[in-house]
Design an enzyme around this catalytic site. Structure first.
Site, PDB file in Angstrom:
ATOM      1  N   LYS A 152     -29.803  25.428 -17.436  1.00 46.71           N
ATOM      2  CA  LYS A 152     -28.951  24.788 -16.422  1.00 46.71           C
ATOM      3  C   LYS A 152     -29.363  23.357 -16.129  1.00 46.71           C
ATOM      4  CE  LYS A 152     -26.622  28.546 -14.228  1.00 46.71           C
ATOM      5  NZ  LYS A 152     -26.195  29.225 -13.021  1.00 46.71           N
ATOM      6  N   LYS A 205     -22.828  32.187 -23.430  1.00 43.05           N
ATOM      7  CA  LYS A 205     -22.243  33.238 -22.582  1.00 43.05           C
ATOM      8  C   LYS A 205     -20.997  32.731 -21.853  1.00 43.05           C
ATOM      9  CE  LYS A 205     -24.386  32.972 -18.073  1.00 43.05           C
ATOM     10  NZ  LYS A 205     -24.652  33.675 -16.864  1.00 43.05           N
ATOM     11  N   LYS A 254     -18.649  30.750 -15.400  1.00 47.44           N
ATOM     12  CA  LYS A 254     -17.708  30.112 -14.474  1.00 47.44           C
ATOM     13  C   LYS A 254     -17.755  28.606 -14.586  1.00 47.44           C
ATOM     14  CE  LYS A 254     -18.936  33.247 -10.753  1.00 47.44           C
ATOM     15  NZ  LYS A 254     -20.401  33.190 -10.732  1.00 47.44           N
TER      16      LYS A 254
END
Ligand code: AQP
Length: 336
Positions: free
Chosen positions: A116, A200, A203
């Site tokens: 991230k 993956k 959102k």
């Protein structure tokens, strides 16, 4: 001698955007099954969401949207505790204690932070770095014994286990926290992006074509599946032949999971077909499961006061359970 803990399930979902097929197959479907047999606490983890900047109005809207998603997927607020994390201050309080129990070396091994934060680690929030300590606090504040999560959260759960163990050892309270067990879906532990079978479904991925949102219309689902990346080979007979075909494997696994079947059975049914035909079957299966959920979300969205009431009731119940544990934890640590 090991103490027997009451079985309690805890899990959370971030209100960072629309719930998608990955959240549904990797987590929510399991949440619904578990509430039939265990005491469950399901949390909209808004404190986790702000580890990456959220526009306040968007966050507000997404908290309610995620709550609507919980209910639309079949969570029963009378059976399970459904609430938002920031309304129970014990999460943040215990997270601080765990910041002091957890080790920097442990944090440095967390792959989600690396993914991230990307190449600009210096600019990531400190919250994103210590996110796993907050997740451990979420679980252990309720002395939860079981945590249904997608495979992507397995490493964080292992850390929660290490923290529980270290707290018990450091404070010479061998059986205080249970060592929580992950409950990971065997059939489909990680739903991958429709655009890249190695990433993956998420959102926050920029392209909406990478995921199926629970609120997508029939047309959107058809369009997204039609455009989903595959390869030019037909569907094989054996799962071993999907080894180097991540996109094909992903679509076939999604189909198996959504039809409550197995990959082996799907391959038996579909082998030899090309993907354009299979994609029609996949769209139909997705539409019949996902669209009714989307319709319920739409209806619930119109009743903001109902959603707020459910969160308020849930928060009161969560506070009751957690306060008792937190007082004991503070006493163990030595606070007055
Ligand atoms: N692709 C996935 N496959 C299987 N399970 C998944 N989960 C999320 N994505 C997949 C599971 O859903 C639960 C809630 O996840 P979350 O929304 O709290 O956080 P996340 O894992 O970070 O999900 P996203 O979509 O990737 O959110 P962003 O983009 O905001 O970071 C968890 O149990 C998770 O395992």
């Amino acid at each position: 001698m090991k103490k027997n803990f009451k079985e309690v399930v805890f899990s959370g979902v971030q209100p960072t955007g629309n719930l998608h097929l990955g959240n549904y197959l990797g987590a929510m479907k399991n949440f619904v099954e578990l509430q039939k047999k265990m005491e469950c606490i399901y949390c909209v983890v808004d404190l986790h969401a702000i580890t990456v900047f959220q526009e306040p109005q968007e966050l507000n809207k997404n908290i309610l949207e995620t709550t609507a998603g919980f209910l639309a997927c079949g969570l029963d607020f009378k059976k399970s505790i459904i609430f938002n994390q920031s309304s129970v201050s014990g999460h943040a309080e215990l997270a601080w204690i765990f910041n002091c129990v957890s080790r920097v070396g442990w944090m440095n091994r967390m792959t989600q932070f690396k993914e991230k934060a990307g190449s600009n680690k210096e600019n990531a929030s400190v919250g994103l770095y210590v996110y796993p300590n907050l997740m451990a606090a979420d679980i252990l504040l309720y002395k939860a014994t079981h945590v249904p999560v997608g495979d992507d959260q397995k490493q964080h759960l292992e850390l929660a286990r290490d923290i529980a163990q270290k707290f018990n050892n450091d404070f010479r309270n061998e059986n205080f926290f249970p060592i929580p067990e992950p409950l990971i879906q065997k059939k489909i532990s990680r739903v991958m992006s429709l655009r890249d079978g190695k990433k993956k479904m998420s959102k926050s991925e920029e392209s909406d074509y990478s995921r199926i949102n629970l609120g997508d219309s029939e047309d959107e689902i058809k369009k997204k599946i039609k455009k989903a990346k595959t390869d030019s080979l037909p569907i094989p007979e054996k799962s071993e032949d999907l080894k180097n075909r991540p996109e094909a494997l992903n679509l076939l696994t999604i189909y198996s999971s959504i039809t409550d079947s197995t990959l082996e059975k799907t391959l038996k049914e579909m082998n030899g077909k090309d993907f354009s035909k299979f994609k029609e079957n996949l769209s139909d299966a997705l539409i019949s499961t996902i669209c009714p959920i989307g319709k319920k979300i739409q209806d619930l969205r119109k009743d903001k006061s109902y959603l707020l009431k459910i969160l308020k009731e849930g928060s009161n119940r969560a506070r009751e359970v957690s306060e008792h544990n937190l007082n004991k934890i503070k006493e163990i640590v030595g606070f007055i």
